[in-house]
Design a protein around this motif. Structure first.
Motif, PDB file in Angstrom:
ATOM      1  N   ASP A 357       0.863  -1.186   0.000  1.00 18.06           N
ATOM      2  CA  ASP A 357       0.000   0.000   0.000  1.00 18.06           C
ATOM      3  C   ASP A 357       0.893   1.228   0.000  1.00 18.06           C
ATOM      4  O   ASP A 357       1.828   1.322   0.795  1.00 18.06           O
ATOM      5  N   THR A 369      -3.576   7.031  -3.540  1.00 20.34           N
ATOM      6  CA  THR A 369      -3.315   5.768  -2.851  1.00 20.34           C
ATOM      7  C   THR A 369      -3.370   4.640  -3.857  1.00 20.34           C
ATOM      8  O   THR A 369      -4.264   4.595  -4.709  1.00 20.34           O
TER       9      THR A 369
ATOM     10  N   HIS B 185      -6.100   3.924   4.801  1.00 25.21           N
ATOM     11  CA  HIS B 185      -7.166   4.194   3.839  1.00 25.21           C
ATOM     12  C   HIS B 185      -8.325   4.963   4.473  1.00 25.21           C
ATOM     13  O   HIS B 185      -9.472   4.828   4.040  1.00 25.21           O
ATOM     14  N   ILE B 259      -9.812  -0.890   1.516  1.00 28.88           N
ATOM     15  CA  ILE B 259     -10.072  -0.733   0.091  1.00 28.88           C
ATOM     16  C   ILE B 259     -11.362  -1.425  -0.331  1.00 28.88           C
ATOM     17  O   ILE B 259     -11.670  -1.482  -1.515  1.00 28.88           O
TER      18      ILE B 259
END
Lengths: 861, 372
Positions: A357, A369, B185, B259
């Motif tokens: 990531d 991202t 995230h 995600i």
């Protein structure tokens, strides 16, 4: 400990020790599992540490508690724990609590739902042992926490570390799962992989009467399992801003579960076949390894994770003896003696996943991202032979009509085209996201995700001994009852050259590409609107469609100050379409695709009706809405509610046609002082599922060219055979809890109700749609199954006495009662044996009540 | 400059006093009533009561610095929190830090409670060597304007319902230390997009949960604050052991953002399920398409009225897809029950699964129909 576990354990410790430095945060919420240590006695796992509440509350500057940004009240904090120095010349202090006492369990010993995940036993229990050591100067700490209801229901966890530098953790836990308390297995050897019939039953030679008589003497057993997990983990900084983590967990899962046993149908062949509910062993061991390293900077954030999972099943098969003699349906002397059944149990498997990531802050208040992952799951277990039968299988009618097979040609692994499974699925993932908030009131994001699951397993069912293709169906029983249905295709044998049987595995897989674009606007202070469009493009392999597109629009409104209330509302509309629907994409996996296959004179029966649309692939429209309301009502009261609903419509005549859900919850919380809290909640939900199906005209099978017609309304699937079924379920919940601290005594009361009601109804175009066509078929069918229901009521009472600052006593009790009905178990209370069917589980108790009382001494250490 | 040991001592003293008071309810009640019965303080009162700042706020001196000169002989290493910075309050960009001594002068009880939370305890660790910067203002921003005018909205960064600080700004403060890792995230996640703040779930100002600085005593109670309907599903006949305390929502979900849309911790639904149900992972010689595609095709992990978390009663569940010729497509009715006119194994007990038992996949060469 297995060698594999030892290796990964040593590796994990090695990595962990190499990374001892300091860390800014932990990665607990990154890994699946072991986030919660509690039990049915104390689901929180630390409740005794939270009382008494601090009578001074949180602030001298205002009464009551402040609220979360959404408006939910913060809970009054507990009074500070008594922190004591560990010694005179040390900065270490400690605090702790131990709650130890006696529990008495009364009422139904076999109350399944009461014991589903709790191993209640009368006797001594450790409610909680909590010990915290801290060094306020260095930030070092050691924490121990444990609880024990029984040897199968307990946990212990040790954590140590230094704030901001590292943390190590080790735990051990046992978790029970009761599957049934009402099981009466016919067989001996329950818990092993070989089930044998009790005397005087003889495999393959017993009558239903003899079986029923023997079964009547079976003892009640509890079917269930225990998960025993242990693990270690560490997290710390490897170097500068590089933080590493490593953990290894090992789980042993042992016990039994209800299982099946198929010796071919009984329903069309009275006094024939065999349908057996058996019991299988659970003897699993799984070792998981998690490694991660991350770097958190102001601009870049990077993370790499490895997840490994290694599953081992110590039992690769279940053999069972079938009591019933089998007869062929053509009435010729039975040459086969099929009396054993077998299952392959789950193979060992290895799993690896590596993921990276990366995030980068961008100018204009943006962020990019990307996540990329590769995974693989593999197993290469030795395959079992296609059958365990001995002697001759199949049916001999008259020369040359000989449907027999020699079991010796099939009960060996030499009968396989490959000795091991060599199964593998690889996965790949790329997920990118771009987020910008150019102004404080406007933001947008775009997301592109690609995921692929590639099944590399290839298996051809070919017997090099005989040169034949296919397999032995139901261990030889099917082919020994119905001529030509042994499962074998032989291009050289006129009797078998038209047998359309599975000869290859289907390596299902898919590629999914998803694009999303969304924006949000702050339309007024504390009010925002957002809209998101999603396009999900799925490409399944070897399925009825090669392309399925799902487009979705979602609108959301968040208002954080509507008369003080917070409202979060959303609505989404989705439409799913796709390419041509091929009702039978599986021909390549059947013998009809092989050279030498001869089409029968009457053709090959249609695989299914061509108007069938499987619900994961069919065209569909969906509407969903949800509203969550949180309303602070004065200083001490809060009202919260949820309203939600969804409507799905499937564009098909056959298959799932619609689903709907409508529900609401309402909750009232009141905490006027640190001493008093009260909560009331209500909930209701209704769901509906509707399907349609069509019974085929079985009289055409094998005898009429009409069997090849897949059309709804055709000879094989006439409209007269169509039927419709719906499942309507209603759920309701209610509860109340009240707690008040009188000073030396705190009283807790709670009541919970949960009820569900299920109604499966049906209608049909004609009696030809029914499974049962016999006399009075319409009356016997009715228009619905008897309703299923499940209700439980429980009352909990607690009194906690504080004798001194260090010593207290908690008295508590629970009374739970419930009822249960399920049409699947109708009649099982009277008998578990129906002709050639043998069942094991009578199902949960129709009515149960259970009670629990206990006294726990609470000592602050 | 040794603010924290003093406050810590005060903390311990007050805790001991409170504990003693708690033992005597009459006294405890009196103690509780005292602040509430006092007349509201005026701003002049507060200004008069405030001690001189320990950081020279408003005098252009900036923050105090821990040096060898001020602390001779201290050779211990600083903790990682020593360098914690003080965020700018967008609503009061000119405010200066004033040090926690000033804050605690009014927020006495808050100080006591916060001292017991993991969050503040970690800040305090070793802070006597580093000065007071790693304290109140590390999260709440510089406090000079708030000290001058405590009731002015937005004078400090606040994290509660009436706060003028937008949730995004609140989160930015937390992410100043907690970025990356499990929160990699967060940006763009559903919770961020729905204007949730970290303090919707966490309360770093009190030890309401012994770990995780949660806003409620357990993870599941936190999640149920908004997801009441999901929590209710766990009361159904078949459920995972969440009500029994063996499982938390965060065992499968990462509320900080992932995600996947349902905030799963793994890349797909099935990978999450396989973590506990590793035996279902296979791959098997013979696979069942909907099983391999998505466990949710047949199971509702939050609770079900059917056995084993199934989304519909069998055989109806299976007959949604299985219309194939011969035995799968007959309408099963009450006649097929054990008490019916014609008991039928396709209805009774485990129904379809009595024969197709290896429904999650079979590794048997004769298991293409999951019989073996």
């Amino acid at each position: 400990m297995h060698a594999l576990e030892a290796k990964v354990l040593i590796f994990g410790i090695g990595v962990a020790c190499a990374s001892c430095a300091f860390a800014g945060d932990t990665s607990g919420t990154m890994r699946v599992g072991d986030m919660q240590f509690g039990n049915a006695l104390d689901p929180r796992g630390w409740t005794p540490m939270l009382y008494p509440a601090d009578p001074d509350g949180m602030s001298y500057l205002h009464a009551g508690m402040l609220r979360t940004p959404t408006g939910l009240p913060y809970r009054f904090p507990p009074a500070a724990a008594d922190v004591k120095p560990l010694g005179k010349a040390t900065d270490w202090t400690y605090s702790g609590v131990v709650e130890l006492g006696f529990i008495h369990v009364g009422g139904g010993r076999n109350a399944e739902f009461f014991r589903q995940y709790a191993d209640w036993k009368s006797g001594f229990a450790l409610g909680l042992l909590a010990l915290d050591f801290q060094n306020a100067k260095t930030g070092q700490y050691v924490e121990l926490r444990g609880s024990r209801l029984s040897g199968d229901d307990q946990f212990y966890r040790l954590r140590a570390g230094q704030y901001g530098r590292y943390r190590v953790e080790a735990f051990y836990r046992d978790m029970p799962h009761t599957v049934s308390t009402n099981a009466y297995p016919l067989w001996n050897g329950v818990g092993t992989s070989d089930l044998t019939l009790p005397s005087p039953l003889i495999a393959g030679a017993s009558t239903p009467g003899q079986v029923a008589a023997a079964h009547a003497g079976s003892s009640r057993r509890t079917i269930g399992l225990t998960r025993t997990r242990e693990g270690i983990g560490i997290e710390g900084t490897v170097w500068r801003n590089w933080i590493g983590s490593a953990s290894v967990t090992n789980e042993k899962r042992s016990g039994t579960r209800l299982w099946g046993g198929s010796m071919f149908f009984n329903y069309p062949f009275p006094d024939n076949g065999g349908v057996l509910e058996t019991v299988r062993p659970i003897d699993f061991r799984t070792t998981d390894v998690n490694l991660s390293v991350r770097n958190v900077g102001r601009i870049w954030r990077f993370m790499a994770t490895y997840t490994g999972s290694f599953f081992r099943n110590n039992q690769d098969h279940l053999n069972f003896e079938s009591p019933f003699r089998l007869y062929n349906v053509v009435g010729t002397p039975q040459v086969a003696d099929i009396k054993y059944g077998q299952f392959s149990l789950e193979p060992d498997n290895d799993y690896h996943n590596v993921r990276l990531d990366l995030s980068r802050e961008l100018k204009g208040n943006g962020q990019f991202t990307v996540a990329a992952a590769y995974g693989t799951m593999r197993q290469n277990d030795a395959l079992l032979p296609p059958t365990t039968c001995t002697g001759t299988g199949g049916i001999f009618i008259a020369p040359p009509v000989n449907y027999t097979f020699n079991c010796a040609d099939w009960n060996t692994t030499n009968a396989l085209s490959q000795k091991n499974a060599n199964a593998r699925i690889d996965t790949g993932l790329i997920d990118t996201r771009l987020t910008f908030r150019p102004t404080p009131t406007f933001g947008w994001h775009a997301n592109l995700r690609w995921y692929r699951e590639d099944n590399k397993t290839r298996y051809l069912a070919y017997n090099p001994i005989t040169g034949q293709y296919g397999y032995i169906s139901e261990n030889g029983s099917q082919g020994s009852i119905v001529p030509g249905e042994s499962g074998i295709f032989d291009p050289r044998n006129p009797l078998l050259h038209s047998a359309n049987v599975t000869v290859r595995n289907v390596p299902y897989g898919y590629t999914d590409t998803l694009f999303e674009l969304g924006g949000d606007w702050e339309v007024a202070p504390k009010q925002s609107l957002s809209a998101t469009y999603t396009f999900d493009h799925n490409q399944p392999k070897y399925r009825e469609r090669k392309r399925v597109d799902d487009q979705r629009i979602k609108l959301a409104w968040v208002a954080r100050s509507v008369g003080g209330a917070t409202i979060r509302a959303s609505y989404e509309y989705a439409s799913r379409t796709g390419d041509h629907y091929n009702y039978d994409p599986y021909k390549q996996f059947f013998s009809e695709s092989l050279a030498g296959f001869v089409d029968p004179v009457t053709g090959i029966a249609a695989h299914t009706v061509d108007d069938m649309r499987k619900y994961d692939l069919s065209d569909r429209t969906e509407n969903k809405a949800r509203l969550i309301l949180t309303y602070p009502w004065g200083d001490s009261t809060t009202l919260s509610a949820t309203f939600y609903g969804s409507r799905d419509r499937y564009d098909t005549q056959i298959g799932r046609q619609n689903t709907s859900t409508t529900g609401a919850t309402l909750q009232w919380d009141w905490q006027p002082t640190p001493a008093t809290t009260m909560n009331v909640y209500l909930g209701a939900e209704g769901t509906r599922l509707g399907i349609s199906n069509v019974a085929d005209n079985e009289s055409l099978i094998g005898s009429n060219i009409g069997q090849t017609n897949p059309s709804l309304g055709g000879p094989l699937y006439p409209y007269a055979n169509q039927w419709w079924e719906f499942d309507r379920e209603r759920n309701s919940n209610a509860g109340l809890s009240f707690s008040h601290d009188f000073g030396r005594v705190r009283a807790d009361v709670s009541y919970n109700y949960s009820g569900s009601f299920g109604h499966v109804g049906y209608n049909y175009a004609s009696l030809a749609a029914l499974a049962y066509h016999g006399p009075n078929a319409a009356a016997a069918a009715g228009d619905s199954f008897p309703d299923n229901s499940y209700r439980s009521n429980s009352v909990d009472l607690g009194l906690s006495f504080r004798f001194t600052n260090q010593l207290g006593m908690r008295l508590f009790g629970r009374y739970e009662t419930g009822s249960f009905t399920d049409f699947h178990y109708a009649g099982f209370d009277n008998t578990l044996d129906y002709d050639h069917r043998v069942y094991t589980d009578k199902g949960p108790q129709r009515h149960y009540s259970a009670s629990l009382v206990g006294a726990m001494l609470n000592v602050k250490l | 400059m040794r603010v924290f040991p003093l406050s810590l001592a005060a903390c311990v003293l007050m805790a001991a006093t409170l504990a003693a008071v708690v033992a005597w309810p009459g006294q405890a009640g009196a103690q509780q009533a005292a602040p509430a019965s006092s007349a509201p303080l005026t701003q002049q009162d507060i200004a008069r009561m405030l001690p001189a700042t320990d950081m020279g706020a408003g005098h252009g001196h900036g923050m105090a610095t821990y040096t060898a000169a001020t602390h001779p002989g201290d050779t211990s290493t600083a903790t990682s929190f020593d360098a914690a910075s003080i965020p700018t309050n967008p609503l009061m960009p000119k405010a200066d830090p004033i040090g926690s001594k000033t804050c605690i002068a009014c927020h006495t009880q808050e100080n006591i409670q916060a001292s017991h939370s993991l969050h503040v305890a970690s800040f305090r660790a070793g802070s006597e060597r580093s000065g007071p910067q790693a304290a109140c203002e590390t999260c709440h921003g510089p406090g000079s304007e708030h000290a001058k005018n405590p009731t002015a909205p937005g004078s400090i960064i606040a994290f509660t319902h009436d706060s003028k600080t937008p949730p995004a700004e609140q989160a930015k403060v937390c992410l100043g230390c907690h970025a990356g890792g499990a929160r990699q995230h967060w940006t763009g996640s559903i919770h961020e997009l729905r204007d949730l703040s970290c303090t919707d779930c966490h309360n770093p100002m009190a030890r309401v949960s012994p770990e995780g600085v949660l806003a409620k005593p357990s993870i599941n109670e936190v999640c149920a604050g908004c997801h009441q309907d999901i929590r209710a599903k766990f009361n159904r006949r078949s459920h995972m052991p969440l009500p029994e305390g063996q499982l938390a929502c965060t065992d499968c979900h990462n509320p900080h953002g992932t995600i996947t849309k349902p905030l799963l911790k793994t890349d797909t639904v099935n990978e999450t399920c396989y973590t506990c149900h590793a035996e279902k992972r296979g791959p098997f010689l013979f696979e069942h398409a909907p099983v391999r595609q998505n466990c949710l095709n047949c199971h509702d992990p939050h609770g079900s009225n059917q056995q084993t978390l199934l989304v519909a009663p069998i055989p109806m569940l299976c007959q949604q897809c299985h219309t194939m010729t011969r035995h799968p497509n007959d309408l099963q009715t009450a006649a097929g029950m054990g008490t019916g006119a014609s008991p039928d194994e396709r209805v009774m007990g485990r129904a379809c699964l009595s024969c197709h038992t290896n429904i999650h996949g079979s590794n048997n060469p004769s298991g293409s129909k999951f019989h073996k």
